[in-house]
Design a protein around this motif. Sequence first.
Motif, PDB file in Angstrom:
ATOM      1  N   UNK A 119      -5.622  -9.772   4.996  1.00 20.52           N
ATOM      2  CA  UNK A 119      -4.656  -9.815   3.722  1.00 20.52           C
ATOM      3  C   UNK A 119      -4.927  -8.504   3.042  1.00 20.52           C
ATOM      4  N   UNK A 120      -5.863  -7.435   3.816  1.00 17.62           N
ATOM      5  CA  UNK A 120      -5.735  -6.107   3.146  1.00 17.62           C
ATOM      6  C   UNK A 120      -5.905  -5.192   4.324  1.00 17.62           C
ATOM      7  N   UNK A 121      -5.359  -3.784   3.823  1.00 19.11           N
ATOM      8  CA  UNK A 121      -5.143  -2.758   4.862  1.00 19.11           C
ATOM      9  C   UNK A 121      -5.641  -1.516   3.955  1.00 19.11           C
ATOM     10  N   UNK A 122      -5.771  -0.545   5.120  1.00 16.02           N
ATOM     11  CA  UNK A 122      -6.090   0.696   4.645  1.00 16.02           C
ATOM     12  C   UNK A 122      -5.025   1.937   5.480  1.00 16.02           C
ATOM     13  N   UNK A 157       0.899  -1.123   0.114  1.00 13.97           N
ATOM     14  CA  UNK A 157       0.184  -0.008   0.075  1.00 13.97           C
ATOM     15  C   UNK A 157       0.907   1.193  -0.068  1.00 13.97           C
ATOM     16  N   UNK A 158       1.929   1.194   0.731  1.00 18.25           N
ATOM     17  CA  UNK A 158       2.653   2.511   0.817  1.00 18.25           C
ATOM     18  C   UNK A 158       3.619   2.518  -0.368  1.00 18.25           C
ATOM     19  N   UNK A 159       3.918   1.455  -1.151  1.00 14.85           N
ATOM     20  CA  UNK A 159       4.636   1.708  -2.248  1.00 14.85           C
ATOM     21  C   UNK A 159       3.650   2.219  -3.279  1.00 14.85           C
ATOM     22  N   UNK A 160       2.521   2.289  -3.444  1.00 16.69           N
ATOM     23  CA  UNK A 160       1.441   2.944  -4.068  1.00 16.69           C
ATOM     24  C   UNK A 160       1.570   4.435  -3.935  1.00 16.69           C
ATOM     25  N   UNK A 164       1.452   0.742  12.923  1.00 15.41           N
ATOM     26  CA  UNK A 164       0.297  -0.047  12.703  1.00 15.41           C
ATOM     27  C   UNK A 164      -1.002   0.517  13.656  1.00 15.41           C
ATOM     28  N   UNK A 165      -0.792   1.493  14.368  1.00 21.21           N
ATOM     29  CA  UNK A 165      -1.754   2.154  15.032  1.00 21.21           C
ATOM     30  C   UNK A 165      -2.656   2.935  13.972  1.00 21.21           C
ATOM     31  N   UNK A 166      -1.836   3.405  12.917  1.00 21.11           N
ATOM     32  CA  UNK A 166      -2.328   4.198  11.650  1.00 21.11           C
ATOM     33  C   UNK A 166      -2.822   3.568  10.407  1.00 21.11           C
ATOM     34  N   UNK A 167      -2.916   2.478  10.864  1.00 18.99           N
ATOM     35  CA  UNK A 167      -3.250   1.207   9.700  1.00 18.99           C
ATOM     36  C   UNK A 167      -4.673   0.529  10.011  1.00 18.99           C
ATOM     37  N   UNK A 168      -5.611   0.388   9.501  1.00 15.03           N
ATOM     38  CA  UNK A 168      -6.859  -0.662   9.371  1.00 15.03           C
ATOM     39  C   UNK A 168      -6.386  -1.887   8.744  1.00 15.03           C
ATOM     40  N   UNK A 169      -6.868  -3.217   9.353  1.00 11.69           N
ATOM     41  CA  UNK A 169      -6.662  -4.237   8.718  1.00 11.69           C
ATOM     42  C   UNK A 169      -7.976  -5.124   8.816  1.00 11.69           C
ATOM     43  N   UNK A 170      -8.188  -5.666   7.627  1.00 13.24           N
ATOM     44  CA  UNK A 170      -9.330  -6.687   7.122  1.00 13.24           C
ATOM     45  C   UNK A 170      -9.257  -7.636   8.355  1.00 13.24           C
TER      46      UNK A 170
END
Length: 347
Positions: free
Chosen positions: A235-238, A143-146, A225-231
Amino acid sequence: MSFPTSPEAMSPAWIAEKLGQAPGALRGFTASKVGTGQMCDSFRLALDWAGGIDAPATIIAKCPSHDEASRNIAKLTGTYIKEVSWYRDLAATSGVPAPACYFHAIEEDEVEFVLLLSDLAPARQGDQLAGRGLAGLVPCIEAVARLHAHLWNDPRLADMSFIARDNGDLIRAMFPQLYLGFRERYAERLSPEVLDIGAGIVDRLDSYLTREPAARTLVHGDLRIDNILFSPEGDRCWLVDWQTLGRGSGANDLAYLIGTSIADPFERAAADRPAFDHWIAALRGAGIAPDPDALWTDYRIGALSGYFMAVFASMSVERTTRGDEMFAVMAERPARQALALGSLDLL
């Protein structure tokens, strides 16, 4: 003020309008605090729509912190304007997995603001204290590479006023004093060699702040990871909490993520290069031609960034029990990373 900056000030009619509905479509709503962020306040709004309305059942509202110290540092560093600008100007075209924004507004004082965002539940916030292994971080690396590929070495970065502001003089003035307070607060929690990393940063502060990265791009700036949401499946994150958006080395974001996330120093040491290589591959997949050798140097220096943020943030925001321990591990893990990678020797 032309818009409300707390759930208490919001009316059902105002929310309905911002979500593209008639003023009377929303019968009411309830608000509950969510997240662990200390720089602003976030709430989940549960919406009671009239029958037949096709609209979200819940949304997230982000508002200025109730804490005056947090609001003051947000104004000094442009924290709120950065996040609003991300959703206003960049999110939709970036390709980065992040919440959708229904409404954004900020006053000229750059303190009073509001964001209405999509609620990504059942996705859940990562747990900084528990940490996360390399396998669980792979979606975050991609995600961060995008994000990094979106404006890689793009001249338009210079024209983005919300990230172009130079806080160098402010940081040079504040960081040494903040470090003294940090060292005193954590003297019994952190080992001397961990605490001494901060002294090394103070000694090399000008070099650290002025070093030119191998490639310049958009960076998240607080990619933990406190600033990332995980499915639920992992396997997915926002990516969320864009208050430290800036321009710099993408390798810095990556080192920050790996250094602050992996609790065991031996596991982290084994993960540094594989994580970096995965990021390089993701950049290439996005059409970028990175220089791995130069970016690996950026990564090694980037190991200091988690520690730097722990010092700066811990002494600038409202103090909480969880926050004390979170900032301790946020300094301790990257300090071990920096020691292993010889980060200070590169400055």
